[in-house]
Enzyme design. Sequence first.
Site, short mmCIF file in Angstrom:
data_model
loop_
_atom_site.label_atom_id
_atom_site.label_comp_id
_atom_site.label_asym_id
_atom_site.label_seq_id
_atom_site.Cartn_x
_atom_site.Cartn_y
_atom_site.Cartn_z
N HIS A 1 -13.80 119.38 64.76
CA HIS A 1 -12.88 119.74 63.94
C HIS A 1 -12.92 120.85 63.07
CE1 HIS A 1 -11.15 115.31 63.80
NE2 HIS A 1 -10.71 115.98 64.53
N ARG B 1 0.42 122.13 72.23
CA ARG B 1 -0.51 121.04 72.82
C ARG B 1 -0.28 119.73 71.85
NH1 ARG B 1 -4.54 125.32 73.65
NH2 ARG B 1 -5.06 125.19 75.83
N ARG C 1 4.61 120.59 75.43
CA ARG C 1 3.79 120.23 76.71
C ARG C 1 3.78 118.63 76.39
NH1 ARG C 1 -1.97 122.00 78.53
NH2 ARG C 1 -2.74 120.76 76.60
N ASN D 1 -7.00 127.67 82.42
CA ASN D 1 -8.48 126.99 82.06
C ASN D 1 -8.56 125.83 83.09
OD1 ASN D 1 -7.77 128.38 79.71
ND2 ASN D 1 -7.22 126.91 78.45
N ASP D 2 -7.70 125.09 83.46
CA ASP D 2 -7.85 124.26 84.69
C ASP D 2 -7.86 124.96 86.00
OD1 ASP D 2 -8.56 121.84 83.38
OD2 ASP D 2 -6.55 121.78 82.52
N ARG E 1 -15.26 123.27 83.34
CA ARG E 1 -15.08 124.17 82.55
C ARG E 1 -15.80 124.15 81.28
NH1 ARG E 1 -8.63 122.62 80.59
NH2 ARG E 1 -9.29 123.46 78.58
N CYS F 1 -0.29 130.10 80.04
CA CYS F 1 -0.50 129.54 78.67
C CYS F 1 -2.52 129.36 78.71
CB CYS F 1 0.22 128.38 78.27
SG CYS F 1 0.03 126.94 79.42
C1 PEP Z 1 -5.00 125.26 80.89
O1 PEP Z 1 -5.65 124.20 81.67
O2 PEP Z 1 -5.12 126.38 81.16
C2 PEP Z 1 -4.31 124.83 79.61
C3 PEP Z 1 -3.42 125.68 79.15
O3 PEP Z 1 -4.36 123.54 79.14
P1 PEP Z 1 -5.69 123.00 78.59
O4 PEP Z 1 -6.63 124.03 78.20
O5 PEP Z 1 -4.99 122.21 77.24
O6 PEP Z 1 -6.26 121.84 79.39
MG MG Z 2 -4.79 122.24 81.45
#
Ligand code: PEP
Ligand code: MG
Length: 561
Positions: free
Chosen positions: A184, A291, A326, A448-449, A459, A496
């Site tokens: 946090h 998010r 989302r 990111n994913d 990751r 994003c």
């Molecule tokens: C992503 O995966 O790029 C993304 C924006 O979602 P999160 O980081 O919340 O998994």
């Molecule tokens: Mg993601």
Amino acid sequence: MKELIVSKVFSHGIAIGPVFLVPEEYTTVSDAKAETEAKIESEIQRFETAAEKVAQDLSLLAQNNKIFAGHVSIIKDFTLHDAVKHKIREQHINAEQASEASIEELRCIFQSMDDPYMKERAADITDVGDQLLACLQNRCADKFAALKTPSVIIARNLVPSDTARLNQDLVLGFITEEGGVTSHVSIMAKSLNIPALVGATGILDLVKEDSHVVMDAGTGEIYVDPEPDFAKNFSAKKKKLEEENAAYLADAGLPTVTKDNRQLKVYANVGSLKDIEQAVSLRVDGVGLFRTEFLYMENSHFPTEEEQFEVYRKAVETLGHEIIIRTLDIGGDKELSYFQFKPEQNPFLGLRAIRFCLKNPDIFRTQIRAILRASHYGPLRIMLPMLISLEEAESALELIRQVKQELTREQIPFDDKIQVGMMMETPAAVFCADEFAQMMDFFSIGTNDLTQYTLAVDRGNQEIRDLYDPFYPAVIRAISHIIKAGHKAGIEVGMCGEFAGDRRSTKLLLGLGLDEFSMSASDTPRIKAALRSMNYNDEQKHAQEILQLRHAKEIKSALDN
Ligand code: PEP
Ligand code: MG
């Protein structure tokens, strides 16, 4: 001068100043026994009064910060109350001893969990326990009473009630020995725009009460007791950064148009109403990723339709611009204190995001109803995370269609034309991008994913941190393929994932034809300025050359040049 480099970097900014070492206060707990029936009852009463007082204090904090909702439920938890009373009665110990032991048991349960999010909640339990003990011992729970001048706050760990009580004008930066980027304090520091470095192992051995530090939260550098010349150079760097940021901010409200007139959207990623306020102050043109899982994670129950509706409505009314919401992306490294996930060998490949929602249609339906109802109050879009198949898309779209019918029957207003799009973050979605593009109103690339799943690199695993690199040709080509497929079908393609805010990638993403860049709000003014200085036609040619390159290193150096 001593030097430390932190690998978990998640914020920006430079801080220079004296150190404030957060005291690790501990007062010995008395071992007085509760021998008689009257003493036992009086210790139980003392515990109950203290717990009630702490619950009241925390509820006050929770009014301004949802993070404390979890704290309130910990201190009110009847299993904690039962455990403490049981110990007083059976072991004849006093209220402090019984509270300390029961809190420690609870903390150990959370600490032993594999999931990093749950593990970090152990800090919340310690926080509640400290306050309970302080109250039982009539001590002041404020560790910052001695903080009088602006300082860099250094602590083993900081818990939310510490940061909530802090006078922000006296905080130049945060450095903690422990903690991860989902703690946090990390989330708070980011939304308050304070430079912070967490997980700075060894920092407490390097600093003394009278030390000075220089920290760069963008690079992870920490220098303790720097030579005057070195500190002067850093001050100059800080000043330059602040001047640049001020100049970017002054222009933040201007449209983002390239030199050859390509209009772009630069949006912010947010996780709360507080982030929306920051986005407003930075004059973002919209939100490309809300998010919503934080709303669920910071609660003690699945948020109701009404609770969610209020947040989404307030968000869009406050921002006054479009917001892409989302749907719940829970699972993976994000768990809920009030929902028992079955243990999974590979949580990131498990019951996550859309999979969870389709398996729990009531939870999904509640969220969709709340978003649709809020869409009557401002421009909202719905975004579905982690799709891998057309079946999933069909099921989600069917549920949205049914909810719309329900609302129409109930004569509840909503935007019937609300756009529904999807995150492009799995290789399966990339390979079926043409088909998905026929069903969706927009794509948003979640790098990111997408990076994690394309490269099969976790990751969050520090051991293979070097392999987690979106500049690998495989990821760059996947991004290019998604943009082409989206444009062929005439839909907008955004991004994003963190890559959208990476300063090295801006030229490439522009050249590949990305329409919307969504990132941490504090990065938007700078990226807008960069895009305004570029020429789309030139970057298109440049991007085609980059797509031919065979190594991540070559791609990075081509972009650096
Ligand atoms: C992503 O995966 O790029 C993304 C924006 O979602 P999160 O980081 O919340 O998994
Ligand atoms: Mg993601």
